[in-house]
Write an enzyme that holds these catalytic residues in place. Structure first.
Site, mmCIF file in Angstrom:
data_model
loop_
_atom_site.group_PDB
_atom_site.id
_atom_site.type_symbol
_atom_site.label_atom_id
_atom_site.label_comp_id
_atom_site.label_asym_id
_atom_site.label_seq_id
_atom_site.Cartn_x
_atom_site.Cartn_y
_atom_site.Cartn_z
ATOM 1 N N TRP A 103 21.652 55.316 6.807
ATOM 2 C CA TRP A 103 20.732 54.423 6.100
ATOM 3 C C TRP A 103 21.460 53.243 5.498
ATOM 4 O O TRP A 103 20.932 52.121 5.471
ATOM 5 C CB TRP A 103 19.929 55.201 5.056
ATOM 6 C CG TRP A 103 18.963 56.111 5.724
ATOM 7 C CD1 TRP A 103 19.029 57.468 5.835
ATOM 8 C CD2 TRP A 103 17.791 55.720 6.462
ATOM 9 N NE1 TRP A 103 17.976 57.949 6.578
ATOM 10 C CE2 TRP A 103 17.201 56.905 6.971
ATOM 11 C CE3 TRP A 103 17.194 54.491 6.732
ATOM 12 C CZ2 TRP A 103 16.036 56.884 7.744
ATOM 13 C CZ3 TRP A 103 16.033 54.467 7.497
ATOM 14 C CH2 TRP A 103 15.466 55.654 7.990
ATOM 15 N N ASP A 173 19.633 52.273 -3.008
ATOM 16 C CA ASP A 173 18.559 52.915 -2.259
ATOM 17 C C ASP A 173 18.553 54.378 -2.666
ATOM 18 O O ASP A 173 19.448 55.137 -2.317
ATOM 19 C CB ASP A 173 18.819 52.770 -0.763
ATOM 20 C CG ASP A 173 17.785 53.490 0.102
ATOM 21 O OD1 ASP A 173 16.866 54.121 -0.452
ATOM 22 O OD2 ASP A 173 17.929 53.440 1.341
ATOM 23 N N LYS A 197 9.466 61.274 0.027
ATOM 24 C CA LYS A 197 10.389 62.396 -0.070
ATOM 25 C C LYS A 197 10.228 63.121 -1.416
ATOM 26 O O LYS A 197 9.998 64.317 -1.462
ATOM 27 C CB LYS A 197 11.824 61.921 0.135
ATOM 28 C CG LYS A 197 12.038 61.271 1.512
ATOM 29 C CD LYS A 197 13.431 60.712 1.670
ATOM 30 C CE LYS A 197 13.567 59.896 2.948
ATOM 31 N NZ LYS A 197 13.452 60.703 4.164
#
Length: 362
Positions: A103, A173, A197
């Site tokens: 990511w 993030d 999530k």
């Protein structure tokens, strides 16, 4: 419904059963309005009440940090990969990134499209099985910001401590571990997270940031991609993902009921220890590839001695009601994502299965 699945999906992921049941009860007629919240105007008092309550509740759980604002945006964390350099990477500045895995790599690639970008540190040499060592990192004097990815869902690594960046804004993030453990939010200038999530369903992305950072976006950035557009309109510049915001508010209520972030963290660490202990005590039958000091309490990755055995593990686990245990296609192996809403009982059922599988195949 006779039985809930043992849901270890990496995202969209498990939601608290209590939240789903509340949403079910309110779905058709929200607060005696004769409408679902999905049917009503986002300009109306009923929806705005939910919207503002979610903002207040989130900041309260984070300790009400002074000077921070919450935005509800769309496009997932992936859109934030571009919005961040579009808003903060001005001419003569450099965007500084830490490359910790899949990511982080996506965020770096987007930034490179928009301006000068440098990688401060990388764990590529370790196949991203560690969090990069930042002790000797030198941040460029002209750095616009430092960007990190707090938890890599694919590799299964997680920061245990965060870098000090001085006057350079620290952007993180936090999509896969937000609200999973107690943090000092004032360490960060901007946090962003896809909701799917730990915060709610997909459709809404949360940004928590210092107001001064959000206030003035470059004039050449399109309106919908400017942070100041959404700040000045309380995230109501366009139609928000109303149902997703409502669900975030309900999940935040659930977090409060668990004893806040402290209660959630205690349960998360208990769940993670249960599974990691099963891996570590298997005499090599299961192998955790991540460095011990970098292990994630959200995404537990592990391997068996062969792909054939891993495929058998997946097939037999699915027959017993387990979902989402196959590792990401880019790395293979196995992965149990144990976000906040995954019950301890599901983790116990998984370890019981792992012990049985080892006994039958060891």
């Amino acid at each position: 419904m006779t039985k809930r699945a043992y849901n270890f999906n990496a995202g969209p992921a498990a939601l608290p059963l209590e939240v789903l049941e509340r949403a079910q009860a309110e779905f058709v007629d929200f607060h005696n309005t004769g409408m679902s919240i999905m049917e009503m105007s986002h300009r109306g008092k009923v929806y705005e009440g939910v919207h503002n309550e979610a903002i207040t509740r989130l900041l309260s759980l984070l300790g009400n940090p002074e000077g921070y604002k919450v935005l509800f945006l769309q496009g997932g964390a992936s859109t934030q990969f571009a919005m961040i350099p579009m808003n903060f990477l001005s001419e003569g500045k450099v965007a500084a990134y830490v490359h910790s895995g899949s990511w982080a790599d996506k965020a770096i690639k987007e930034a490179k499209l928009l301006g000068e970008t440098t990688v401060l540190a990388s764990s590529a040499a370790d196949k991203f099985m560690t969090i990069p060592n930042l002790s000797d990192v030198v941040i460029p004097e002209n750095a616009a910001y430092v960007h990190i990815t707090s938890n890599e869902t694919i590799e299964g690594t997680q920061y245990q401590t965060y870098p000090e960046t001085g006057n350079v804004p620290l952007i993180v993030d936090m999509s896969s571990d937000i609200l999973s453990r107690k943090l000092d939010i004032t360490q960060f200038d901007l946090i962003y997270a896809g909701a799917q999530k730990n915060l709610g369903p997909s459709g809404v992305t949360i940004v928590i940031a210092k107001e001064e950072l959000l206030n003035e976006s470059p004039k050449g950035v399109p309106s919908m991609l400017r942070y100041d557009t959404h700040l000045s309109n309380n995230s109501l510049y366009n139609t928000p993902p109303a149902f997703s915001v409502y669900m975030v508010n309900e999940v935040l209520k659930w977090v409060e009921e668990q004893g806040g972030i402290e209660g959630v963290e205690a349960n998360n660490r208990k769940k993670a220890s249960l599974i990691y202990d099963t891996i570590d005590n298997s005499d090599g039958f299961y192998r955790g590839p991540v460095d011990l000091a970098s292990r994630s309490i959200m995404n537990i990755t592990f391997r068996l001695t062969s792909e054939e055995l891993e495929n058998k593990f997946i097939k037999e686990s699915e027959q017993e009601g387990f979902v989402g245990l196959k590792g990401h296609r880019s790395v293979g192996g196995l992965r149990a994502s144990i976000y906040n809403a995954v019950p301890y009982d599901s983790c116990k059922a998984l370890t019981d299965f792992m012990v049985r599988f080892q006994k039958d195949n060891g």
